[in-house]
Design a protein around this motif. Structure first.
Motif, PDB file in Angstrom:
ATOM      1  N   UNK A  14      -0.502  -1.173  14.547  1.00 57.67           N
ATOM      2  CA  UNK A  14      -0.205  -0.052  13.886  1.00 57.67           C
ATOM      3  C   UNK A  14       0.105  -0.572  12.756  1.00 57.67           C
ATOM      4  N   UNK A  15      -0.392   0.196  11.595  1.00 55.84           N
ATOM      5  CA  UNK A  15      -0.206  -0.264  10.063  1.00 55.84           C
ATOM      6  C   UNK A  15       0.072   0.974   9.359  1.00 55.84           C
ATOM      7  N   UNK A  16       1.158   1.125   8.752  1.00 53.73           N
ATOM      8  CA  UNK A  16       1.200   2.370   7.874  1.00 53.73           C
ATOM      9  C   UNK A  16       0.753   2.063   6.484  1.00 53.73           C
ATOM     10  N   UNK A  17       0.418   3.111   5.845  1.00 58.27           N
ATOM     11  CA  UNK A  17      -0.130   2.995   4.536  1.00 58.27           C
ATOM     12  C   UNK A  17       0.468   3.861   3.422  1.00 58.27           C
ATOM     13  N   UNK A  18       0.753   3.757   2.470  1.00 63.56           N
ATOM     14  CA  UNK A  18       1.322   4.666   1.161  1.00 63.56           C
ATOM     15  C   UNK A  18       0.428   4.283   0.103  1.00 63.56           C
ATOM     16  N   UNK A  19      -0.955   4.828  -0.054  1.00 62.82           N
ATOM     17  CA  UNK A  19      -1.621   4.290  -1.120  1.00 62.82           C
ATOM     18  C   UNK A  19      -1.191   4.924  -2.534  1.00 62.82           C
ATOM     19  N   UNK A  66      -6.602  -1.802  10.662  1.00 63.36           N
ATOM     20  CA  UNK A  66      -6.939  -0.491   9.953  1.00 63.36           C
ATOM     21  C   UNK A  66      -5.508   0.181   9.772  1.00 63.36           C
ATOM     22  N   UNK A  67      -5.527   0.789   8.420  1.00 60.84           N
ATOM     23  CA  UNK A  67      -4.530   1.349   7.691  1.00 60.84           C
ATOM     24  C   UNK A  67      -4.266   2.952   8.046  1.00 60.84           C
ATOM     25  N   UNK A  68      -2.959   3.473   8.599  1.00 57.50           N
ATOM     26  CA  UNK A  68      -2.777   4.711   8.605  1.00 57.50           C
ATOM     27  C   UNK A  68      -2.228   5.483   7.628  1.00 57.50           C
ATOM     28  N   UNK A  69      -2.699   6.443   7.004  1.00 59.43           N
ATOM     29  CA  UNK A  69      -2.131   6.839   5.595  1.00 59.43           C
ATOM     30  C   UNK A  69      -0.984   7.875   6.205  1.00 59.43           C
ATOM     31  N   UNK A  70       0.300   7.503   5.422  1.00 58.91           N
ATOM     32  CA  UNK A  70       1.275   8.602   5.716  1.00 58.91           C
ATOM     33  C   UNK A  70       1.198   9.364   4.389  1.00 58.91           C
ATOM     34  N   UNK A  71       1.262  10.880   4.919  1.00 57.99           N
ATOM     35  CA  UNK A  71       0.922  11.927   4.022  1.00 57.99           C
ATOM     36  C   UNK A  71       1.885  13.060   4.655  1.00 57.99           C
ATOM     37  N   UNK A  72       2.833  13.668   3.671  1.00 54.87           N
ATOM     38  CA  UNK A  72       3.490  14.675   4.286  1.00 54.87           C
ATOM     39  C   UNK A  72       2.707  15.942   4.461  1.00 54.87           C
ATOM     40  N   UNK A  73       1.553  16.047   4.043  1.00 55.36           N
ATOM     41  CA  UNK A  73       0.761  17.396   4.225  1.00 55.36           C
ATOM     42  C   UNK A  73      -0.363  17.110   5.131  1.00 55.36           C
ATOM     43  N   UNK A 118       1.897  20.040  11.479  1.00 54.73           N
ATOM     44  CA  UNK A 118       1.762  20.433  12.882  1.00 54.73           C
ATOM     45  C   UNK A 118       3.211  20.128  13.685  1.00 54.73           C
ATOM     46  N   UNK A 119       3.551  18.661  13.503  1.00 50.43           N
ATOM     47  CA  UNK A 119       4.647  18.472  14.340  1.00 50.43           C
ATOM     48  C   UNK A 119       5.960  18.735  13.672  1.00 50.43           C
ATOM     49  N   UNK A 120       6.036  19.386  12.392  1.00 53.80           N
ATOM     50  CA  UNK A 120       7.437  19.894  11.781  1.00 53.80           C
ATOM     51  C   UNK A 120       7.354  21.336  12.171  1.00 53.80           C
TER      52      UNK A 120
END
Length: 335
Positions: free
Chosen positions: A120-125, A216-223, A229-231
């Motif tokens: 698992x790899x988080x990504x903040x572009x 692979x990179x998992x994009x972290x995005x607030x929206x 949904x989880x919020x």
């Protein structure tokens, strides 16, 4: 050689597609087909997709006439796919160049597996930041005693869940297509947890191979779809309840028994599950199993997080594999 289909749903990600679609199309081992399903986008997505399709012959575009949502769009792509394996890509994320090559190599080494995943790899572009969860992370392959790909049998998965949650990264995974169809694909009722369901439905039945590297990179995005949904507490309870109802389906009796035995597997949505179950007496056995597991976790100083950090000097305790090989190691390689 096995064939590979990449399934990529899209809704209004014209900007991000220039990255995600290019990454899927320029793999060191090309996908046999890249099926991109546009979910009635209203931005410039179609123009971007058509431009890529003109450059890469393995790209095939489908378009929903009206908005269907992520799960139904993915299911359409799965019905159209013809590859032996499928990769579930995302329009706003990024496959690294060797992803298909490395996952196929692991599939050949462990032919008994029906799901192959990696770190698992988080990504903040926006700030050009990447966080790779390795073997020292609770969200990484902490359970591997090797830097090589390894097979986790269903029984070993249960053993590991007694120590901590085992994370399977879906955006960096490859599935046996027939088995993904067998477990029903992405269920719209499970919304942003539909990928969670299929991954553990497969792992508890067939096991899984884990490749301990970032592919692979998992994009972290607030929206993002899942983040929003989880919020939403009410929607989260509805999804948690839908998961419990699906587990009662006779087809997934083995999965239900697996969750009863290893409740840690629902750690990512534990709170909404605990809030939803008391209203349904038929689900009390599951509720009692979860509460019993939680009590033991508290007694061992692993939960809740604030309690665990207090006991362990401000840091979350890392699961420790016993020295007797209780964890995972390479086994039954085809070579």
């Amino acid at each position: 050689m096995p064939s590979v289909s990449v399934i990529l749903p899209n809704y209004n990600h014209s900007k991000e597609l220039r990255i995600s679609l290019l990454a899927a199309a320029t793999q060191t081992r090309s996908a046999d087909e890249i099926i991109i399903i546009d979910d009635a986008s209203t931005d410039a997505s179609l123009s971007v997709i058509e431009g890529f399709a003109g450059r890469f012959s393995n790209i095939r575009m489908l378009r929903n006439s009206e908005r269907c949502g992520v799960s139904k769009t993915v299911s359409r792509g799965l019905a159209e796919a013809r590859g032996d394996y499928v990769v579930m890509a995302s329009a706003d994320e990024k496959m690294l160049p060797t992803m298909i090559e490395r996952l196929l190599a692991a599939a050949r080494a462990f032919p008994q597996a029906r799901m192959i995943t990696s770190s698992y790899t988080q990504w903040w572009p926006e700030r050009d930041e990447v966080c790779v969860h390795g073997r020292d992370s609770e969200n990484g392959p902490w359970f591997l005693g090797t830097s090589e790909p390894a097979f986790i049998s269903p029984e070993r998965l249960h053993q590991l869940l007694r120590l901590s949650f085992v994370w399977f990264g879906i955006n960096t995974a490859m599935f046996d297509r027939s088995v993904l169809v067998e477990v029903g694909g992405y269920d719209p009722d499970l919304r942003w947890h539909s990928d969670w369901f299929v991954s553990y439905a497969i792992a508890f039945k067939y096991g899984a191979v884990v490749v301990p590297e970032s592919l692979a990179l998992f994009r972290e995005a607030e929206h993002s779809y899942s983040a929003v949904g989880m919020r939403d507490a009410r929607q989260q309870r509805d999804v948690a309840l839908a998961i419990q109802r699906k587990l009662r389906d006779p087809q997934f009796d083995y999965f239900y028994r697996a969750v009863m035995r290893s409740p840690a597997v629902i750690s990512t949505f534990l709170r909404p599950t605990l809030l939803a179950l008391p209203r349904h007496p038929s689900m009390y056995p599951m509720l009692l199993a979860i509460l019993r597991w939680w009590f033991l976790e508290v007694m061992h100083g692993r939960r809740p997080g604030a309690w665990a950090r207090l006991l362990h000097g401000g840091k979350m305790p890392q699961p420790v594999l016993p020295p007797d090989g209780f964890g995972i190691h390479p086994a039954e390689r085809s070579d």
